[in-house]
Scaffold this active site. Structure first.
Site, PDB file in Angstrom:
ATOM      1  N   VAL A 137       2.570  -0.525  -0.537  1.00  0.00           N
ATOM      2  CA  VAL A 137       1.435  -0.444  -1.456  1.00  0.00           C
ATOM      3  C   VAL A 137       0.609   0.813  -1.196  1.00  0.00           C
ATOM      4  CG1 VAL A 137      -0.652  -1.623  -2.254  1.00  0.00           C
ATOM      5  CG2 VAL A 137       1.364  -2.949  -1.651  1.00  0.00           C
ATOM      6  N   GLU A 138       0.759   1.407  -0.029  1.00  0.00           N
ATOM      7  CA  GLU A 138      -0.056   2.564   0.334  1.00  0.00           C
ATOM      8  C   GLU A 138       0.744   3.862   0.188  1.00  0.00           C
ATOM      9  OE1 GLU A 138      -2.766   1.865   3.718  1.00  0.00           O
ATOM     10  OE2 GLU A 138      -2.020  -0.203   3.717  1.00  0.00           O
TER      11      GLU A 138
END
Length: 337
Positions: A137-138
């Site tokens: 997600v990052e």
């Protein structure tokens, strides 16, 4: 609430007489005993060489450590331009357009903390540095080897070989994390409150000094203790009155201990004025709102407008007053730049 009007009313109104009567020597003695100034160096810094720190700074700004080459550590934990080590977003935007489920904590003074992340799942700065790079997600690098391959393409092999002399394979994911951790150990704030503790009565106002007393008397210091005013312990969010976010279970996800439900690391209040929005979910936009809400949830207290203005005024004395010189900004981080 119009907080500027509130502070003006406090300064010009009934609190003025009380604030002007504050004994700064007594405040200083109390603060030295309960909090104290920030140490000059973080634990582990004695082993950090200038070359290791410089490498870590390059890596902190290196966008090749993200899947699409657009993000670095500094994207979510901004330290350029006098920033507070955060992106001032409720949750941070990843390379694939998704957002994480927690507010990005500040990197300033982080090496003084008991552990890293809101739930304390990383023991130290190096362990923390490994997480976001591989988080889908990052920064979304698929695996450690891809991260290393990207750094080789950017020309980092010689730098790693120089910094980690004698190692058979110097360019490793562990060494990448060690270097970033070394750089982050240099990120220590400088504020007026510590100047006051050193003996300068003019460093803080009478209202700020009174605010420190109110901060302590109200019970805030029971959790926000030590030189960092937090970061040294864990506490349930909603200890007395429940917090409305019951989705994030905090440390329970790490320990699987029912006693850790809704428990999070107590955030440091150093430089808190620069790190809005507040709480682990970034749900509160303004500092006065955060202070008021925390007093109710954690202490069962409804602060008066006067108490609130005093405490928030004091927190302003913990704001970082220095700006570091950033050598490697995002696309300029690479060895060839």
């Amino acid at each position: 609430m119009d907080f500027k009007k509130l502070v003006l009313a406090v300064v010009l109104g009934s609190v003025a007489t009380t604030a002007l009567a504050v004994d700064k020597n007594a405040v200083r003695s109390q603060a030295k005993m309960m909090h104290g100034p920030l140490p000059a160096a973080m634990p582990g810094a004695e082993n950090d060489t200038p070359a290791l720190i410089d490498l870590g700074e390059r890596l902190y700004f290196e966008t090749a450590l993200s899947a699409d080459g657009t993000q670095s550590c500094n994207s979510c934990h901004r330290i350029d331009g006098g920033r507070g080590g955060v992106d001032n977003e409720a949750t941070s935007l990843g390379v694939k357009g998704s957002r994480g489920d927690r507010n990005s904590p500040s990197v300033w003074n982080a090496g003084f903390h008991v552990a890293q992340f809101w739930d304390g799942r990383a023991a130290d700065l190096a362990a923390q540095a490994k997480g976001p790079i591989l988080n889908p997600v990052e920064m979304a690098i698929p695996d450690e080897q891809t991260a290393i391959s990207n750094l080789k393409k950017e020309g980092y092999e010689a730098l790693f070989a120089e910094v980690f002399k004698g190692e058979a394979d110097p360019l490793t994911y562990d060494n990448l994390a060690k270097a970033i951790g070394a750089f982050e150990r240099t990120l220590i704030t400088v504020d007026r409150f510590d100047k006051f503790l050193a003996g300068d009565d003019t460093a803080i106002t009478d209202l700020e000094a009174k605010g420190y007393q109110t901060f302590v008397q109200s019970g805030c210091a029971s959790c926000h203790n030590g030189a960092t005013f937090g970061g040294s312990m864990y506490m349930k969010m909603g200890l007395v009155n429940a917090y409305e976010n019951t989705h994030d279970m905090g440390r329970f996800a790490v320990t699987n201990n029912p006693a850790d439900k809704f428990v999070f690391k107590v955030p440091s209040l150093r430089n808190i004025t620069k790190t809005a929005p507040y709480f682990h979910d970034g749900a509160v936009a303004e500092l006065d709102q955060a202070v008021s809400k925390m007093a109710w949830m954690q202490l069962g207290r409804q602060l008066s407008e006067q108490e609130l203005a005093e405490i928030v005024a004091f927190l302003g004395a913990l704001e970082d007053t220095h700006t570091i010189t950033v050598k490697y900004l995002n696309s300029d981080a690479g060895v060839g730049h």
